[in-house]
Design a protein around this motif. Structure first.
Motif, PDB file in Angstrom:
ATOM      1  N   GLY A  14       6.220  10.440 -11.932  1.00 40.11           N
ATOM      2  CA  GLY A  14       4.846  10.723 -12.390  1.00 40.11           C
ATOM      3  C   GLY A  14       3.674  10.496 -11.822  1.00 40.11           C
ATOM      4  O   GLY A  14       2.657  11.080 -11.392  1.00 40.11           O
ATOM      5  N   ILE A  15       3.642   9.181 -11.650  1.00 43.68           N
ATOM      6  CA  ILE A  15       2.645   8.207 -11.089  1.00 43.68           C
ATOM      7  C   ILE A  15       2.230   8.854  -9.921  1.00 43.68           C
ATOM      8  O   ILE A  15       1.087   8.981  -9.206  1.00 43.68           O
ATOM      9  CB  ILE A  15       2.883   6.620 -11.341  1.00 43.68           C
ATOM     10  CG1 ILE A  15       1.434   5.961 -10.892  1.00 43.68           C
ATOM     11  CG2 ILE A  15       3.889   6.339 -10.462  1.00 43.68           C
ATOM     12  CD1 ILE A  15       0.183   6.141 -12.080  1.00 43.68           C
ATOM     13  N   TRP A  16       3.432   8.848  -8.816  1.00 42.72           N
ATOM     14  CA  TRP A  16       3.231   9.286  -7.529  1.00 42.72           C
ATOM     15  C   TRP A  16       2.670  10.708  -7.522  1.00 42.72           C
ATOM     16  O   TRP A  16       2.116  11.162  -6.655  1.00 42.72           O
ATOM     17  CB  TRP A  16       4.385   9.063  -6.909  1.00 42.72           C
ATOM     18  CG  TRP A  16       4.908   7.685  -6.722  1.00 42.72           C
ATOM     19  CD1 TRP A  16       5.660   7.193  -7.674  1.00 42.72           C
ATOM     20  CD2 TRP A  16       4.178   6.384  -6.438  1.00 42.72           C
ATOM     21  NE1 TRP A  16       5.926   5.970  -7.359  1.00 42.72           N
ATOM     22  CE2 TRP A  16       4.658   5.292  -6.844  1.00 42.72           C
ATOM     23  CE3 TRP A  16       2.858   6.286  -5.591  1.00 42.72           C
ATOM     24  CZ2 TRP A  16       4.380   3.991  -6.377  1.00 42.72           C
ATOM     25  CZ3 TRP A  16       2.876   5.133  -5.268  1.00 42.72           C
ATOM     26  CH2 TRP A  16       3.476   3.689  -5.484  1.00 42.72           C
ATOM     27  N   LEU A  17       3.262  11.613  -8.095  1.00 41.06           N
ATOM     28  CA  LEU A  17       2.876  12.845  -8.237  1.00 41.06           C
ATOM     29  C   LEU A  17       1.379  13.223  -8.625  1.00 41.06           C
ATOM     30  O   LEU A  17       0.268  13.760  -7.976  1.00 41.06           O
ATOM     31  CB  LEU A  17       3.655  14.133  -9.006  1.00 41.06           C
ATOM     32  CG  LEU A  17       5.245  13.954  -8.335  1.00 41.06           C
ATOM     33  CD1 LEU A  17       5.983  14.746  -9.232  1.00 41.06           C
ATOM     34  CD2 LEU A  17       5.053  14.746  -7.027  1.00 41.06           C
ATOM     35  N   ALA A  18       0.922  12.422  -9.791  1.00 42.69           N
ATOM     36  CA  ALA A  18      -0.536  12.487 -10.205  1.00 42.69           C
ATOM     37  C   ALA A  18      -1.464  11.949  -9.218  1.00 42.69           C
ATOM     38  O   ALA A  18      -2.441  12.436  -8.970  1.00 42.69           O
ATOM     39  CB  ALA A  18      -0.559  11.564 -11.442  1.00 42.69           C
ATOM     40  N   LEU A  19      -0.947  10.975  -8.551  1.00 42.25           N
ATOM     41  CA  LEU A  19      -1.714  10.270  -7.469  1.00 42.25           C
ATOM     42  C   LEU A  19      -1.945  11.461  -6.543  1.00 42.25           C
ATOM     43  O   LEU A  19      -3.108  11.508  -5.663  1.00 42.25           O
ATOM     44  CB  LEU A  19      -1.145   9.212  -7.106  1.00 42.25           C
ATOM     45  CG  LEU A  19      -1.969   8.243  -6.016  1.00 42.25           C
ATOM     46  CD1 LEU A  19      -3.302   7.774  -6.424  1.00 42.25           C
ATOM     47  CD2 LEU A  19      -1.225   7.047  -5.260  1.00 42.25           C
ATOM     48  N   GLY A  20      -1.095  12.132  -6.023  1.00 37.55           N
ATOM     49  CA  GLY A  20      -1.044  13.244  -4.836  1.00 37.55           C
ATOM     50  C   GLY A  20      -1.978  14.227  -5.323  1.00 37.55           C
ATOM     51  O   GLY A  20      -2.805  14.655  -4.693  1.00 37.55           O
ATOM     52  N   TYR A  21      -2.152  14.655  -6.552  1.00 35.60           N
ATOM     53  CA  TYR A  21      -2.827  15.712  -7.094  1.00 35.60           C
ATOM     54  C   TYR A  21      -4.280  15.052  -7.154  1.00 35.60           C
ATOM     55  O   TYR A  21      -5.285  15.842  -6.990  1.00 35.60           O
ATOM     56  CB  TYR A  21      -2.407  15.926  -8.516  1.00 35.60           C
ATOM     57  CG  TYR A  21      -1.662  17.112  -8.525  1.00 35.60           C
ATOM     58  CD1 TYR A  21      -1.954  18.300  -7.943  1.00 35.60           C
ATOM     59  CD2 TYR A  21      -0.169  16.828  -8.812  1.00 35.60           C
ATOM     60  CE1 TYR A  21      -0.730  19.417  -8.025  1.00 35.60           C
ATOM     61  CE2 TYR A  21       0.945  17.770  -8.733  1.00 35.60           C
ATOM     62  CZ  TYR A  21       0.565  18.973  -8.526  1.00 35.60           C
ATOM     63  OH  TYR A  21       1.715  19.934  -8.302  1.00 35.60           O
ATOM     64  N   LEU A  83       5.922  20.796  -1.773  1.00 34.80           N
ATOM     65  CA  LEU A  83       6.839  20.089  -0.915  1.00 34.80           C
ATOM     66  C   LEU A  83       6.887  18.891  -1.655  1.00 34.80           C
ATOM     67  O   LEU A  83       8.123  18.224  -1.611  1.00 34.80           O
ATOM     68  CB  LEU A  83       6.274  20.041   0.488  1.00 34.80           C
ATOM     69  CG  LEU A  83       7.238  19.234   1.537  1.00 34.80           C
ATOM     70  CD1 LEU A  83       8.473  20.052   1.629  1.00 34.80           C
ATOM     71  CD2 LEU A  83       6.675  18.844   2.907  1.00 34.80           C
ATOM     72  N   ALA A  84       5.982  18.170  -2.163  1.00 35.72           N
ATOM     73  CA  ALA A  84       6.074  16.768  -2.653  1.00 35.72           C
ATOM     74  C   ALA A  84       7.149  16.916  -3.895  1.00 35.72           C
ATOM     75  O   ALA A  84       7.962  16.274  -4.269  1.00 35.72           O
ATOM     76  CB  ALA A  84       4.889  16.173  -3.080  1.00 35.72           C
ATOM     77  N   HIS A  85       6.897  18.123  -4.783  1.00 32.51           N
ATOM     78  CA  HIS A  85       7.860  18.225  -5.950  1.00 32.51           C
ATOM     79  C   HIS A  85       9.094  18.733  -5.339  1.00 32.51           C
ATOM     80  O   HIS A  85      10.202  18.042  -6.142  1.00 32.51           O
ATOM     81  CB  HIS A  85       7.400  19.369  -6.614  1.00 32.51           C
ATOM     82  CG  HIS A  85       5.992  19.254  -7.756  1.00 32.51           C
ATOM     83  ND1 HIS A  85       6.310  18.274  -8.683  1.00 32.51           N
ATOM     84  CD2 HIS A  85       4.753  19.623  -7.590  1.00 32.51           C
ATOM     85  CE1 HIS A  85       5.083  18.206  -9.330  1.00 32.51           C
ATOM     86  NE2 HIS A  85       4.115  19.043  -8.729  1.00 32.51           N
TER      87      HIS A  85
END
Length: 129
Positions: A14-21, A83-85
């Motif tokens: 979650g932290i990495w995906l939220a950072l990407g967003y 792609l990240a997901h």
């Protein structure tokens, strides 16, 4: 149960995906025309950070402007976030504990591709990610 799932999600991906967003939102807010995309990106960042207990529903009044905006979104940042997901979901599915979180990542791919015309609401079953 939702809190436990959200904490595990936060640690695993979650932290990495939220950072990407959030990075995508900052980039989109640099130009005046793409500010709505930045707002959508920040909204999805909150969802990617703490998704269990919330779900995505379509806005009934979304029409052609949402369609045009989604096409522009896919070209600008949507495909990178999807792609990240995909990569994160595949990596999480390598472990038995990570399989539910990998599936949750795969379920978030559509909102990462077409965020306009949708909204995130509280409630619902934890399987409705």
């Amino acid at each position: 149960m939702r809190t436990i799932l959200n904490v595990l999600w936060l640690v695993l991906s979650g932290i990495w995906l939220a950072l990407g967003y959030a990075i995508a939102g900052i980039v989109c807010c640099l130009l005046i025309i793409t500010i709505p995309f930045g707002i959508a990106s920040f909204r999805i960042a909150g969802y990617a950070l703490w998704p269990f207990g919330r779900r995505i529903v379509r806005k009934p009044g979304a029409g052609v402007p949402s369609l045009i905006g989604n096409i522009i979104w896919i070209i600008l940042v949507g495909w990178e976030l999807a792609l990240a997901h995909l990569v994160t979901g595949a990596l999480l599915c390598l472990t038995i504990i990570g399989i539910p979180f990998g599936i949750a990542n795969f379920k978030m791919i559509p909102i990462s591709l077409v965020p306009l015309g949708h909204r995130i609401v509280d409630g619902g079953d934890i399987t409705d990610i």
